[in-house]
Every structure is written in C-alpha cells, then in structure tokens.
Design a protein around this motif. Structure first.
Motif: not given
Ligand SMILES: Nc1ncnc2c1ncn2[C@@H]1O[C@H](COP(=O)(O)OP(=O)(O)OP(=O)(O)O)[C@@H](O)[C@H]1O
Ligand SMILES: [Mg+2]
Lengths: 225, 775
Positions: A111, A75-76, A55, A82-83, A79-80
């Motif tokens: 997601l 960023e992208a 984060l 973390r998912r 996010a992946k």
C-alpha cells in the motif's frame, strides 16, 4: 530536548449524547518511550488510541504525531499517514483471513508503494525475527493466538513506523503467549521503537513499558513509578 | 408489543439498507410488470371497448336498390336486438385530389347517433346538404377539413365540402353525407346488433336470416364485425411478440432479483436467528418474523410500484388511444391485482424458504455462522492476483468473487439479464430503423404524378385541383422535358394499373418500372429482382393472400386481358397492404406511366431544378413536386420510446440486483474493510477494491447476456414481421456488428460497476473505528 512523537493538547471526544469518553486529555510521548495506558473498561483507552491513529477525530483539542497534525486530516490523508507512521496491533489480531501470513504482513508495504521484491524481503526478515517464518505460507486460521499476534506485530512493523500502537495485545491470549508478546514489545522498545500499549493488565504494563498513564472516566493522569 | 413484533420492528429498522433494497426492487419489478401487462392487456381490448361504446354493428348488410324496397328492410329478424338504417349508399370516385382514385363508400345519414354504430365526430360537425364527413381512417383527414371534393360520377357531379371527421369502429363508410345528397342510391345499408355474435357461425346464421327477408339476390354484400376486428387489431399485433419478450424478461428478472434480495437479507440474518432461538423463539416464530420483515418493505414497494406503473402507463395509453380513437383506456384492476399478488407471493415464498432453512439450523451452528473459520474458497485466486502487476487493492477485489461463488452467481445472473435486455432493445431499435428505411422505396429527389402517399401527399391548393398525369398526357413530351432539364441525373417511371388476380378474389396494383432504377431502393427478402418482361417481384402479403410462392406463376387480369407472370422474388413493401406486383414496364406495354421519379445531379438545388422543370412541363398540364416519401411512422416512434423505457427499467432492476449483492458482501466484510483502512488503505482504494470485485463477474455476465439477447432478437423479429403480415429484409437481421457486440459486453461491466458504486462509497466512508468494533 527531542521533538515529541505524540503531542495531545486538551483533546475531548464525546460519542453522541453520552458523557465524554475523553475529557481535555493532554499527553506527550517522546521517541524511544514505551508507554502503558491503564484504566478500567469503558474509561476511554481505545478512544485515545484511535485518536492517535487517526481512526477517529476529536471534538476539541489537537493531536500531533511525528510532526503531523492528525486531527485535521481527511480520510485519504489519514490513511496515508497511518501507512507510513503508525503500526497497529489489536486484541483480536484482525488478520485478514483470506490472505496468507506473508501476504498479510506485506500488504501495508505494498500500500505504501514498496516494490514487490523489497516488500517480500522485509516480510521474510520480520517473520524470521519474530519466530513465525515457518508459517509464512499458511493462512491465519491455522495459527495459535500467540502466533497470530506475532504476525500482527510483524505487519505493524513492516513500514518501520515511528510509533507502534497496541490495544490489549495480550487480551485474547493465555498467560504464556501473553508473556511472549510482552517480551517482544520490550525487545522492540529496547531497539528504539516508540511503543504505546493499552491494557488493564498491570503486570504487562510493568514488564514492557517504562511509563504509565491512567485514564478514569475520560480523565488522563500520569502515574509515577 | 409482543416479542415477535419487537423482533420484526427492530429487524426492519436496524437493517434499513436491506429493507430499502427489498422495497426498491419490488417497486421496480411491479412498475415494469404493471406496464408490460397493461400494454399486453390493452393491445387486445381497445377494439372491444370502442365497439361496445359505439354499439358497433355486428353485421353490416348492403341491400341492392334494384331488387329491394326500403319497406322490406325494416322487417323483424329473430336474433337481432337493434338495427340502424336503411341508409342510402353509393360508391363514388372523388376527382379533386391527385392520387385518390379509389372509390369511396358514401353513406347518407342524417345524424351520427342511433341504436347501432353511433359514430364519433372527432373534428367539425355532421354533414348537411352539399357537405361531407370523412372517415377518420382516411390518411390525415384533418388536413382535408374545409376542402371541396368533386364526385363527377355521381348524378349532377356534385362538389362536397368537408365539414367533419368521424370514426366508425365498425368501419361502415369512407364518408358520410346527408341522405338527400344521394339522389340515386346504388344500395341501402342496414346495421344490425345481434343477441349472439361471438362466432363466425352465429354471425353467418344471422346474415342468412336477414337475407331470407328480401327477394332472391337482394343482398349485395355483408360484413361481419369479426372481420373488421381482425383488420383493426392487426396494427397493434406487431407489438405483441416484442411485448411478450420484454414482459417475460421483466417478470423473470424481477422474480430473480427480488428472490435474491430477500434470500440474501434473510440469509445474512442467520446469526441473529440463532440468537433468537437461543432466547427461546420457536423455529416457526423465527420464520414468521422474517417473512414479515421482508413483506413490510415489499408491500410498501408494491404500493409505490402500482402507483408508478399507473402514472407511466398514462402517456403510453394515450398513444394507443389515438390509434383507436374513442376508447379511454386504463390500467385494468385485475392486472394490478395479479401483479401485486405475484410480487408479494414471490417475496413471501423466498423469505419463507430461506428463513425456514435458517430456522432449522441447530442453534449452536447458527450462532457460529460468521464466527466460523472461513471456507478457504477462492484462495488460489487471491494468490494468483498477487502475482499480477496490479495495485494490491485491485488484485484483492478481483479475487473476491471466488471466495463467495453463490453471491457472485446472483450478481452474474442480474448482469446477464440486464445485458440481454439492452442487447435485444438495441437490436430491435436498429432493426426497426432498417425496416423504416426499407419502407422508403423511392430515393429520388423530384416526382411527377406520384401516387405513393394517396391523399397524404395531395394537399388541396386554393386554386383547385393540381394538374396531373392523365391518360391523355403526352408521355414522350414529359420524358423529353425531363431529359432536357439541366441537372437531371437519372429517372424512372412507374405505370400503375389495377388488376385482378385470377383464381383468387384479390385485386392488386401492378407497378411497371421503366428507365433507370438507380434511385429506387426496394429491399428483397428472397429471390431476385425481375430481369425480363414476364418476371415479377411481389411483397410478402401478396404471397400470403394468393397462396403463392417465389417460383410460381400468377395470372393478372387487366380489363379483360390476361397476363401471366412468374414470381422471381419477394420484396419488402407494405403499401396498398402489400397487394402489389412489381414488373418491368414492358410486361404491360399498354399501361401509361403514372409517375416519374427523378434523381438530380449532386450539388443541384432542387428548388431551382423544380422551377425550371415546371416551366417546361406547364404546357403539358403536369407539375413536378419534391419527393416526400418517407418520414418516421407514429407506431415506430411509439415503439422506440416503449423499448427505451422498458430497457431502462430492466437495467435498473439489474443494477439493483448488483447493488444488493455488493451491499451484502460489504456488510459481511465490514471488519475486514476496517482492517484494510487501519493499515492505510485510502477511501479511493477501498472503492477500487469493491468495484474490482464486480468487474470480472460483470464481464462474464455481459458475455453470457449478449448472445442471449442476440438469440432473442433473432426470434422476436420474425414473429413481429409475421404479426404485421410481412417478411423482413435480411438487413433487418444483421444489425449487430463486432464492435457493437463488444461494447454491449462492456455494458455488462458498466451495469455491475454502477450497481457497486454506492455500496463501495459507503464502505469507503464507514468510520474505521466503527468498522473495527463491528462483530
Ligand atoms: N463508536 C462509539 N459510539 C458510542 N459510544 C462509544 C463508541 N466507542 C466508544 N464508546 C463509548 O465511549 C466510552 C469509552 O470507550 P472505549 O472503547 O474507549 O473504552 P475502553 O477504555 O477501551 O474500554 P475497554 O477496556 O472495555 O476496551 C465507553 O463508554 C463506550 O461505550
Ligand atoms: Mg478498548
């Protein structure tokens, strides 16, 4: 020796102008461990957790989680990351008020590209095992604090993450609910889930973890017990 | 700094985006309003201004040279403040040009200045002996500079050299010469300025007083400046309905968007207001703080908007100046003052109203806002979209408007106004193109003896006057030559005869059509085309001027002969001010053809064709030319640019309205968006979610705005035609096809998406850790 789940090397983070919130911190966490991060308010606990979760980015040092260099992710990509690899539980639950309990839990699965039916099945299974199945179609606003945190835990686990991160998971709960959540985390760890819990509650640390890290003014020290 | 000042300062500083949005929307609104109001203002003023500058003639009187002496004309008349003249004047028909057969009023003046009607030279110099200065109202007068024009009907048949172009706002002459050039004046022109000339009665009274100073019958004619003005402003009058429509649209939209922005900004500060009150601020202090907080950026926006409006008005006013010649137009101070006061007033009132509501809230409730449990509105939509086969972020975005219906409504209104403006604009531009097209009534490739353009189509050739059709020309030989020429597809002839219309003091041109009318294209407004001799179609101005309707009979007098025709149709034709009567050539069998209009076979090279035809025509003394009818008018270009510009402005205001609504929404949801990102939503998915949240609203806005635009178009267009004194062909109304309409509705979605992209990007870019910390 097994490869570590978390590997921090000389990580520093300083918020504009202030003293370093984290100073050359190094830390290794192996699969199956349950680690408590203890420290006074403002010592840098949340900062550490955010860095692990991708984060936030360190000013110096490297963060590797489950074989992924987290500190260099865009960023992208983060996010992946973390998912699929991280589940997060927060002090104030952070459930989405406009989604039902079941939809909240299913969201990360959708997601991650899980099929709708599979996501629904997994959600039902988790809600049942965490004892909140009867609230599946309710909205978070109607649940008690303890129930909300169970839902948040279910949401964190839906993608079977390598790592479960919890920031003050009992901070907003009364003693009974707090113990409840603490027991839940202990059970998950017993089933093999790697857990990192930030808290300043010594009792919580003792009851659900098997290792303690202390942070004081951004400096990380291992505590023997 | 006082506590209040501190609150205002931090309020503006911390809510920078909000301040910028307030500033930007007032800027746009003020720019658009300054522009619209200025154009409205000057569409009336240029005449008055130019008239004052030239000390225009309130009353122009022509005295008979037979019945008066110049000595009688300088008598003092009560109520007259200044006079110019007497100037010798005569009516003479120039010979040099094909086409120009209208008699010109020539006035002998030694110099352009004087106490009344100080005309402005725009080209060249004033006329000496043997020289001529043309009126700027002549079509393309600059092209005639240096050319020589013969006046065979003047004594001695002089040929005058054009040495200048001048404009008289009072329109006192078609040309000026030195007084010595008019050796036998038909009359004397005297120009009067009057102490009071505001009403027709006042001017008439002065006219009577003037007439009383000379013997009975000494006055040939008199013209009031009011009539001149009416004629002059008619050209710009066509602008007015469309300016009013756009102006109103702009103002209403600006008020709505600015009001919405301010209300949203203040409304989202409710919790802060609660905290301020908990600290001991009185409700009125709170209100004052928030009004000031809104007024500061609004004042900056207003100031910039005034500057931008003035800058943008310059090129547009320059165009308008060209129409009027002399006056230098500028943005009126009172327009700027009114717009600025209006804009700041709207901001102050909305800020006051929304802050007063927040100020009245019980402090506990105000603090609780934002913490309070969500209302649960629109959850059905969330559940519904969960079942749709859509990516989850898109589904969540689509459901979002139902959770905040008021905000969605504000967004919808902005989009609806935007699409209304675009729809109206596109419709008007297409209609104007249709009208322009309809003005080109002759599609033939080659013409002989065309009079359609008057002087415009009659360039002076260095060898002298071009040969043309005269009454003596052998028509049969001409048609035989055309028929014989290889490549001729079809042709028609027009016999043009000036006639008087019986019973009304109106003259008109009769056009008698013969041959194959395939390459003529007159557009009917109503009725039918003439089918037999004795039937006629006429332009709308003819109907207005003669007080007739389709179905009526009119009697036309041609050199003592009277011919009665029945009007069977109304046609779109604005030439000769629409005073034309179109009939079958057989209606006036004696009138010789004055022009031939030839269409060539497809694939024929017009230049080669012309060479061949002109070789055949040379012995007859006539010349064929390529057809040059058509071309886009200046007014139309200016109108197109104006429409495009105002539309852009309104779309920008609409986009800003969307932008504001989305900014407020993402601000409210900053924590939720943080949670989404913590759970693994990528920035691109966040953008998709935010954009999806405006798509449905944009679509509905488009679906509301497009029909509104169509309705407005159908109302504005006839009004524009009416101002121009003409009906419009039906094709000008049917400009919207189903595909265009569908695209315009999608335009609403485009406005919404464009307005949402920036805040969506911000939402995607916010550090997740920061977002989660947000209260
Ligand atoms: N986004 C930020 N911007 C500036 N400073 C920050 C930010 N986040 C944290 N800090 C600062 O960094 C230091 C460590 O903060 P952190 O949130 O990690 O503490 P913590 O140990 O989690 O405290 P607590 O137990 O109260 O949650 C604090 O001094 C805090 O003020
Ligand atoms: Mg913390």
């Amino acid at each position: 020796m097994t490869t570590p789940v978390i590997e921090l090397r000389d990580v520093s983070r300083r918020y504009d102008g202030g003293p370093p919130a984290l100073h050359e911190a190094s830390l290794t966490v192996r699969p199956g461990e349950a680690v408590a991060i203890l420290g006074p308010s403002g010592s840098g606990k949340s900062t550490l957790l955010n860095l692990i979760a991708g984060l936030d980015r360190p000013d110096a040092g490297t963060v590797t989680v489950d074989g992924v260099r987290v500190d260099g992710l865009g960023e992208a990509a983060s996010a992946k990351y973390r998912r699929t690899r991280i589940g997060m539980v927060f002090q104030f639950f952070n459930l989405l008020d406009d989604l039902t309990v079941a939809d909240n839990v299913a969201l990360p699965a959708l997601l991650a590209g899980t099929a709708r039916a599979e996501a629904r099945r997994r959600t039902a299974e988790l809600l049942a095992s965490l004892g909140v199945a009867r609230h599946a179609d309710a909205y978070p606003g109607r649940l008690s604090g303890g129930e909300r945190q169970r839902v948040a835990v279910a949401r964190a686990l839906v993608n079977r993450p390598a790592l479960l991160l919890a920031d003050e998971p009992t901070g907003a709960l009364d003693t009974t609910s707090g113990e409840d959540v603490s027991k839940l985390l202990a059970e998950l760890n017993a089933d093999g889930q790697t857990v990192v819990v930030v808290t300043h509650d010594l009792a919580l640390a003792r009851s659900c973890t098997n290792r303690t890290i202390r942070i004081v003014d951004g400096h990380v020290t291992e505590e023997n017990r | 700094m006082s506590a209040l000042g501190e609150v205002v300062r931090s309020g503006v500083g911390r809510r920078r985006v909000q301040a910028v949005v307030i500033g930007l929307s007032t800027l746009m609104a003020v720019t658009a309003s300054v522009l619209g109001a200025t154009l409205l203002d000057v569409s009336n003023a240029p005449f008055d201004k130019a008239f004052a500058e030239q000390r225009g003639s309130h009353l122009t009187v022509r005295f008979s040279a037979d019945k008066t002496t110049t000595g009688q004309l300088t008598a003092n008349v009560p109520g007259v403040t200044a006079t110019s003249g007497p100037f010798p004047t005569v009516s003479a028909t120039p010979h040099a040009q094909r086409g120009q057969r209208k008699p010109m009023t020539l006035v002998g003046r030694a110099d352009p200045g004087g106490p009344v009607d100080a005309v402005t030279l725009s080209e060249g110099r004033w006329a000496g002996p043997g020289e001529l200065v043309l009126s700027a109202d002549t079509p393309m007068p600059e092209r005639l500079m240096g050319s020589r024009i013969a006046f065979p009907d003047l004594p001695g048949g002089p040929t005058l050299t054009v040495v200048g172009v001048a404009r008289s706002v009072s329109r006192t002459a078609d040309g000026w010469v030195s007084p010595a050039t008019i050796t036998a004046p038909a009359g004397y022109q005297v120009l009067y300025r009057l102490a009071s000339a505001d009403t027709a009665d006042q001017v008439d009274a002065a006219g009577a007083a003037v007439a009383a100073t000379v013997p009975e019958g000494g006055v040939d004619g008199a013209r009031s400046w009011l009539a001149v003005k009416r004629e002059a402003v008619r050209e710009t009058a066509v602008f007015v309905p469309f300016l009013v429509a756009f102006g109103l649209l702009g103002v209403v939209m600006s008020v709505l968007v600015v009001g919405n922005v301010v209300a949203g900004a203040v409304g989202s500060g409710t919790r802060r207001i609660g905290i301020l009150k908990a600290l001991g601020f009185t409700p009125s202090q709170v209100v004052r703080a928030y009004v000031a907080q809104a007024l500061i950026p609004a004042a900056v926006g207003t100031a910039l908007g005034v500057v931008a409006g003035n800058l943008l008005a310059i090129p547009m006013l320059a165009e308008t100046e060209q129409v009027y010649g002399t006056a230098t137009l500028s943005v009126a101070v009172r327009v700027v003052a009114a717009v600025a006061a209006g804009a700041l007033g709207v901001v102050a009132v909305t800020a006051w109203a929304s802050a007063a509501r927040a100020g009245r809230l019980r402090t506990v409730d105000a603090i609780a806002v934002g913490r309070a449990a969500p209302t649960g509105r629109g959850r059905w939509a969330t559940r519904l979209t969960a079942r749709l086969p859509l990516p989850r972020p898109v589904g969540l975005g689509l459901a979002r408007p139902f959770a905040r219906p008021a905000r969605a409504a504000a967004l919808l209104v902005a989009v609806a106004f935007g699409t209304t403006a675009v729809t109206l604009a596109i419709g008007l531009v297409s209609s104007l193109a249709v009208v322009q097209d309809a003005r080109q009534t002759d599609l033939s490739d080659v013409v002989i003896g065309s009079f359609s353009g008057g002087l415009r189509n009659a360039p002076m050739s260095p060898e002298g006057p071009r040969p043309q059709l005269t009454p003596a020309t052998d028509r049969a030989a001409v048609t035989a030559a055309i028929d014989a020429q290889a490549g001729t597809k079809a042709f028609y002839s027009i016999a043009r005869t000036p006639v008087a219309v019986a019973g009304v003091t109106a003259s008109a041109d009769v056009l008698g059509f013969g041959g194959d009318l395939g390459s003529s294209r007159y557009q009917l407004i109503s009725g039918t085309w003439f089918r037999t001799p004795g039937e006629a179609v006429v332009p709308s101005p003819f109907l207005n001027a003669t007080g007739t309707r389709v179905g009526d009979d009119v009697t036309l007098e041609d050199r003592g002969q009277a011919v009665t025709v029945r009007i069977v149709g109304e046609v779109f034709d604005t030439r000769n001010d629409g005073m034309r009567v179109l009939v079958d050539a057989a209606t006036f069998p004696e009138a010789p053809a004055t022009s031939y209009h030839i269409a060539v076979e497809p694939g024929t090279d017009v230049t080669t064709y012309l060479e061949g035809l002109n070789n055949a025509l040379r012995p007859l003394g006539v010349v064929a030319d390529p057809n040059q009818d058509g071309g886009v008018g200046d007014t139309l270009l200016l109108m197109g640019a104006l429409i495009a510009f105002l539309t852009l402005m309104l779309v920008a205001v609409a986009g800003l309205g969307v932008f504001n609504a989305v900014v407020l929404d993402t601000r409210d949801r900053v924590r939720d968006l943080g949670v989404h990102k913590a759970l693994g939503t990528t920035p691109r998915q966040v953008i998709a979610m935010v954009v999806a949240s405006v798509v449905v609203t944009g679509l509905i806005g488009g679906a509301v705005g497009v029909p509104a635009g169509v309705v407005l178009h159908q109302a504005v267009l006839p009004a524009m035609g009416e101002s121009a004194g003409t009906g419009l062909p039906a094709a000008a109304f049917g400009v919207y096809g189903p595909v265009e309409l569908a695209l315009l509705v999608l335009g609403g979605v485009a406005i919404a998406v464009l307005g949402a992209l920036l805040p969506a990007g911000w939402a995607a870019g916010t550090r997740t850790a920061t977002a989660l910390r947000a209260e």
